[in-house]
Design a protein around this motif. Structure first.
Motif, PDB file in Angstrom:
ATOM      1  N   SER A 127      18.366 -10.600  23.515  1.00 11.87           N
ATOM      2  CA  SER A 127      17.030 -10.031  23.644  1.00 11.87           C
ATOM      3  C   SER A 127      16.870  -8.805  22.753  1.00 11.87           C
ATOM      4  O   SER A 127      17.824  -8.355  22.119  1.00 11.87           O
ATOM      5  N   HIS A 128      15.651  -8.253  22.759  1.00 12.47           N
ATOM      6  CA  HIS A 128      15.320  -7.082  21.947  1.00 12.47           C
ATOM      7  C   HIS A 128      16.039  -5.810  22.403  1.00 12.47           C
ATOM      8  O   HIS A 128      16.049  -4.817  21.699  1.00 12.47           O
ATOM      9  N   LYS A 129      16.623  -5.794  23.610  1.00 10.03           N
ATOM     10  CA  LYS A 129      17.073  -4.535  24.214  1.00 10.03           C
ATOM     11  C   LYS A 129      18.168  -3.819  23.421  1.00 10.03           C
ATOM     12  O   LYS A 129      18.331  -2.609  23.526  1.00 10.03           O
ATOM     13  N   LEU A 130      18.915  -4.572  22.609  1.00  5.95           N
ATOM     14  CA  LEU A 130      19.982  -3.957  21.819  1.00  5.95           C
ATOM     15  C   LEU A 130      19.428  -2.927  20.821  1.00  5.95           C
ATOM     16  O   LEU A 130      20.134  -1.993  20.432  1.00  5.95           O
ATOM     17  N   GLY A 155      19.985  -8.154  34.100  1.00 12.00           N
ATOM     18  CA  GLY A 155      21.220  -7.956  33.359  1.00 12.00           C
ATOM     19  C   GLY A 155      21.046  -7.857  31.857  1.00 12.00           C
ATOM     20  O   GLY A 155      22.003  -7.614  31.130  1.00 12.00           O
ATOM     21  N   GLN A 156      19.806  -8.049  31.363  1.00 15.94           N
ATOM     22  CA  GLN A 156      19.565  -7.967  29.916  1.00 15.94           C
ATOM     23  C   GLN A 156      19.845  -6.553  29.404  1.00 15.94           C
ATOM     24  O   GLN A 156      20.513  -6.383  28.392  1.00 15.94           O
ATOM     25  N   TRP A 157      19.327  -5.559  30.108  1.00 14.74           N
ATOM     26  CA  TRP A 157      19.520  -4.186  29.658  1.00 14.74           C
ATOM     27  C   TRP A 157      20.982  -3.774  29.815  1.00 14.74           C
ATOM     28  O   TRP A 157      21.581  -3.194  28.912  1.00 14.74           O
ATOM     29  N   GLY A 245      16.320   1.694  29.699  1.00 19.70           N
ATOM     30  CA  GLY A 245      16.053   0.585  28.778  1.00 19.70           C
ATOM     31  C   GLY A 245      14.606   0.365  28.442  1.00 19.70           C
ATOM     32  O   GLY A 245      14.276  -0.526  27.640  1.00 19.70           O
ATOM     33  N   SER A 246      13.682   1.167  29.022  1.00 15.11           N
ATOM     34  CA  SER A 246      12.256   0.952  28.757  1.00 15.11           C
ATOM     35  C   SER A 246      11.472   2.193  29.170  1.00 15.11           C
ATOM     36  O   SER A 246      12.067   3.243  29.447  1.00 15.11           O
ATOM     37  N   VAL A 247      10.167   2.113  29.206  1.00 18.05           N
ATOM     38  CA  VAL A 247       9.224   3.098  29.758  1.00 18.05           C
ATOM     39  C   VAL A 247       9.085   4.400  28.944  1.00 18.05           C
ATOM     40  O   VAL A 247       7.983   4.806  28.626  1.00 18.05           O
ATOM     41  N   VAL A 280       5.251  -7.442  29.501  1.00 18.26           N
ATOM     42  CA  VAL A 280       5.490  -6.039  29.846  1.00 18.26           C
ATOM     43  C   VAL A 280       6.284  -5.899  31.145  1.00 18.26           C
ATOM     44  O   VAL A 280       5.846  -6.379  32.199  1.00 18.26           O
ATOM     45  N   GLY A 281       7.443  -5.247  31.034  1.00 16.23           N
ATOM     46  CA  GLY A 281       8.154  -4.770  32.214  1.00 16.23           C
ATOM     47  C   GLY A 281       7.819  -3.291  32.294  1.00 16.23           C
ATOM     48  O   GLY A 281       6.914  -2.855  32.985  1.00 16.23           O
ATOM     49  N   GLY A 282       8.528  -2.497  31.481  1.00 19.13           N
ATOM     50  CA  GLY A 282       8.181  -1.089  31.331  1.00 19.13           C
ATOM     51  C   GLY A 282       7.378  -0.839  30.064  1.00 19.13           C
ATOM     52  O   GLY A 282       6.827   0.244  29.882  1.00 19.13           O
ATOM     53  N   GLY A 283       7.337  -1.810  29.152  1.00 16.53           N
ATOM     54  CA  GLY A 283       6.476  -1.707  27.979  1.00 16.53           C
ATOM     55  C   GLY A 283       7.167  -1.626  26.627  1.00 16.53           C
ATOM     56  O   GLY A 283       6.493  -1.604  25.600  1.00 16.53           O
ATOM     57  N   SER A 284       8.527  -1.585  26.572  1.00 15.15           N
ATOM     58  CA  SER A 284       9.160  -1.369  25.267  1.00 15.15           C
ATOM     59  C   SER A 284       9.100  -2.596  24.371  1.00 15.15           C
ATOM     60  O   SER A 284       8.984  -2.473  23.150  1.00 15.15           O
ATOM     61  N   ASN A 285       9.167  -3.766  24.963  1.00 15.25           N
ATOM     62  CA  ASN A 285       9.074  -4.999  24.182  1.00 15.25           C
ATOM     63  C   ASN A 285       7.674  -5.114  23.570  1.00 15.25           C
ATOM     64  O   ASN A 285       7.517  -5.320  22.372  1.00 15.25           O
ATOM     65  N   PHE A 286       6.672  -4.919  24.394  1.00 16.29           N
ATOM     66  CA  PHE A 286       5.282  -4.991  23.927  1.00 16.29           C
ATOM     67  C   PHE A 286       5.020  -3.933  22.849  1.00 16.29           C
ATOM     68  O   PHE A 286       4.477  -4.214  21.779  1.00 16.29           O
ATOM     69  N   PRO A 400      12.559 -15.938  31.204  1.00 11.72           N
ATOM     70  CA  PRO A 400      11.379 -15.943  32.086  1.00 11.72           C
ATOM     71  C   PRO A 400      10.402 -14.794  31.775  1.00 11.72           C
ATOM     72  O   PRO A 400       9.194 -14.948  31.952  1.00 11.72           O
ATOM     73  N   GLU A 401      10.930 -13.675  31.282  1.00 16.37           N
ATOM     74  CA  GLU A 401      10.051 -12.556  30.897  1.00 16.37           C
ATOM     75  C   GLU A 401       9.163 -12.991  29.730  1.00 16.37           C
ATOM     76  O   GLU A 401       7.947 -12.815  29.753  1.00 16.37           O
ATOM     77  N   THR A 402       9.791 -13.570  28.717  1.00 13.22           N
ATOM     78  CA  THR A 402       9.069 -14.030  27.532  1.00 13.22           C
ATOM     79  C   THR A 402       8.053 -15.113  27.902  1.00 13.22           C
ATOM     80  O   THR A 402       6.992 -15.215  27.280  1.00 13.22           O
ATOM     81  N   LEU A 429       8.909 -13.143  20.794  1.00 12.86           N
ATOM     82  CA  LEU A 429       9.787 -13.954  21.646  1.00 12.86           C
ATOM     83  C   LEU A 429      10.988 -13.054  21.971  1.00 12.86           C
ATOM     84  O   LEU A 429      11.986 -13.028  21.268  1.00 12.86           O
ATOM     85  N   SER A 430      10.812 -12.288  23.069  1.00 10.32           N
ATOM     86  CA  SER A 430      11.716 -11.164  23.355  1.00 10.32           C
ATOM     87  C   SER A 430      13.141 -11.587  23.683  1.00 10.32           C
ATOM     88  O   SER A 430      14.061 -10.784  23.502  1.00 10.32           O
ATOM     89  N   GLY A 431      13.339 -12.824  24.159  1.00 12.75           N
ATOM     90  CA  GLY A 431      14.710 -13.227  24.456  1.00 12.75           C
ATOM     91  C   GLY A 431      14.811 -14.691  24.820  1.00 12.75           C
ATOM     92  O   GLY A 431      13.824 -15.307  25.247  1.00 12.75           O
TER      93      GLY A 431
END
Ligand SMILES: *Cc1c(COP(=O)(O)O)cnc(C)c1O
Length: 463
Positions: A127-130, A155-157, A245-247, A280-286, A400-402, A429-431
């Motif tokens: 995913s993008h989190k790295l 567990g992604q983050w 990991g976000s926000v 959007v979870g916390g918004g960093s991917n978006f 599932p987030e994507t 396509l975040s992950g």
């Protein structure tokens, strides 16, 4: 002379150039894009939970690396990416990531729209989190920090930070929500392979954890509780820092490599997206994908639309309040002014674990308030259906987030067909979802559920 490969090719070869857009390692951005100076309003300051006054930066430096605290409030439009981080983005995170045209999905939907996606699933953790994990680990190493502590849901983050810790030689401890610890054993395996310590949360290692365990020894946990545990742990060890990991602004900043690369790739494709979509979870991917494009909209050089997708079960943007709220359940973190359903809201056990958060980033909240970003919410089952269509047409089983973004893209493509509009739609396509197959199993078995939250928001407003 023609080689044998050419001789075996078609007499009239198909044009493949419009299907994927690649960049070279030197195209990885040299700076991150910071949206703060371009926002229509200033971001209200975080408040200290003890005094309810703007937080003292010294308190933030007890939690985060010094450079990250500076980035959090920086008004510089571009912030240089250290060469060590750029190198890690190329050699370890496998950037730049490709941009693809989803032609088979377009054909399936019989839409005049063109659909493109940036594929962040090529990173080692999927995913993008790295992108931010590497930057955060680097700045903490500069400060001589020995240990990073964080929380993780699905567990992604946690796996991204564990991998970044392995790369930069920093120990990582992860508090993983107990429900995920049980349901997603492979993510824990991945984190431990990277050398991280993983504890189910609530745990008996912290006071907050023990309090929740007393209530219920099998407490399923939540991101909010795991954050409280991570912070308590950090405050008890001077050589440890916390990592989120976000926000926060600095996390969103680090993710803008996605959108900055995508801009070059759209340039290569000779198109500019009309509609940009992200979950959007916390918004960093978006934010990472859209903010470099939102910059053009704020400057008045584009009129693109931006769609932020969230689960109906965790609807901070579509049903929350815009107010100061804690970042965690235990009330230990500074308060942020954001769209929130309340820090004590019990987010249902969605498979999109990365979207199970009660609030969203302050900058994204401002863009929603100003009508620049349009939020939409979907239910779990319709989202998995959309992901099923995507897997059959494009071959990628998305996280599932994507899948939330995929659902919105399909809806927009159908709308384009109904209106006969030839729009260009793009999403991040975040992950990939290859470690999330349990949710797909339930979807195929017909046991997957929707969750309808009742009255929202659920919390006492801070004064
Ligand atoms: C975490 C995650 C998200 C949500 O990211 P935020 O930055 O919290 O909005 C989306 N997709 C995937 C695959 C994730 O792991």
């Amino acid at each position: 002379m023609r080689n044998s490969d050419e001789r075996e090719g078609d007499a009239a070869p198909m044009d493949l150039t419009g299907l994927r857009f690649d960049l070279g390692p030197e195209d990885v951005p040299r700076s991150w894009y910071n949206i703060l100076p371009d926002l229509p309003e200033e971001v209200p300051p975080p408040l200290d939970p003890r005094t309810m006054k703007p937080v003292d930066p010294a308190m933030l430096e007890r939690l985060f690396a010094r450079e990250l605290v500076k980035q959090e409030v920086s008004q510089e439009r571009y912030i240089a990416i250290p060469s060590e981080v750029r190198e890690a983005l190329v050699s370890f995170a496998r950037r730049p990531t490709p941009l693809f045209r989803a032609k088979r999905l377009e054909e399936y939907l019989n839409t005049p729209a063109e659909i493109y996606y940036k594929y962040e699933g090529v990173t080692p953790t999927g995913s993008h989190k790295l992108n931010t994990a590497l930057a955060q680990a680097y700045y903490n190493k500069l400060d001589g920090i020995k240990r990073l502590v964080t929380e993780t849901g699905a567990g992604q983050w946690g796996s991204a930070l564990a991998a970044a810790g392995a790369y930069f030689g920093i120990k990582v401890r992860v508090f993983m929500t107990r429900s995920s610890y049980k349901q997603k054993p492979y993510r824990r395996t991945l984190m431990e392979l990277y050398g991280a310590e993983v504890y189910p949360s609530p745990s008996d290692r912290t006071r907050v954890g023990r309090r929740f365990l007393e209530e219920d020894p099998e407490h399923p946990g939540s991101l909010g509780i795991a954050i409280s545990e991570a912070i308590e742990d950090v405050l008890s060890d001077e050589s440890a820092r916390y990592s989120l990991g976000s926000v926060l602004n600095h996390v969103l900043l680090h993710q803008t490599v996605i959108g900055l690369e995508a801009k070059k790739q759209f340039n290569e494709a000779g198109v500019y997206p009309d509609i940009l979509v992200g979950s959007v979870g916390g918004g960093s991917n978006f934010a990472g994908f859209t903010y470099p494009f939102i910059m053009d909209r704020l400057k008045g050089t584009s009129d693109s639309e931006f769609i932020a997708v969230e689960p109906k079960a965790s609807p901070s943007m579509t049903r929350g309040l815009y107010t100061y709220d804690y970042g965690d359940t235990g009330g230990l973190t500074p308060l942020l002014k954001m769209h929130t359903v309340g820090h004590s809201y019990k987010v249902p056990p969605l498979h999109a674990g990365g979207l199970r958060y009660h609030g969203v980033a302050p900058t994204l909240s401002i863009l929603v308030n100003n009508g620049i970003v349009k939020p939409v919410a979907y239910n779990q089952v319709e989202v998995f259906k959309a992901a099923h269509i995507f897997a059959e047409t494009e071959g990628i089983v998305v996280a599932p987030e994507t899948a939330h973004a995929v659902k919105a893209v399909i809806d927009q493509a159908i709308l384009a067909r109904e209106r006969g509009r030839k729009v260009v739609i793009a999403f991040n396509l975040s992950g990939h979802g290859l470690l999330d197959l349990q949710g797909y199993r339930e979807y195929l078995d017909g046991t997957l559920k929707d969750y309808e939250p009742g009255e929202l928001p659920i919390f006492e407003q801070a004064k």
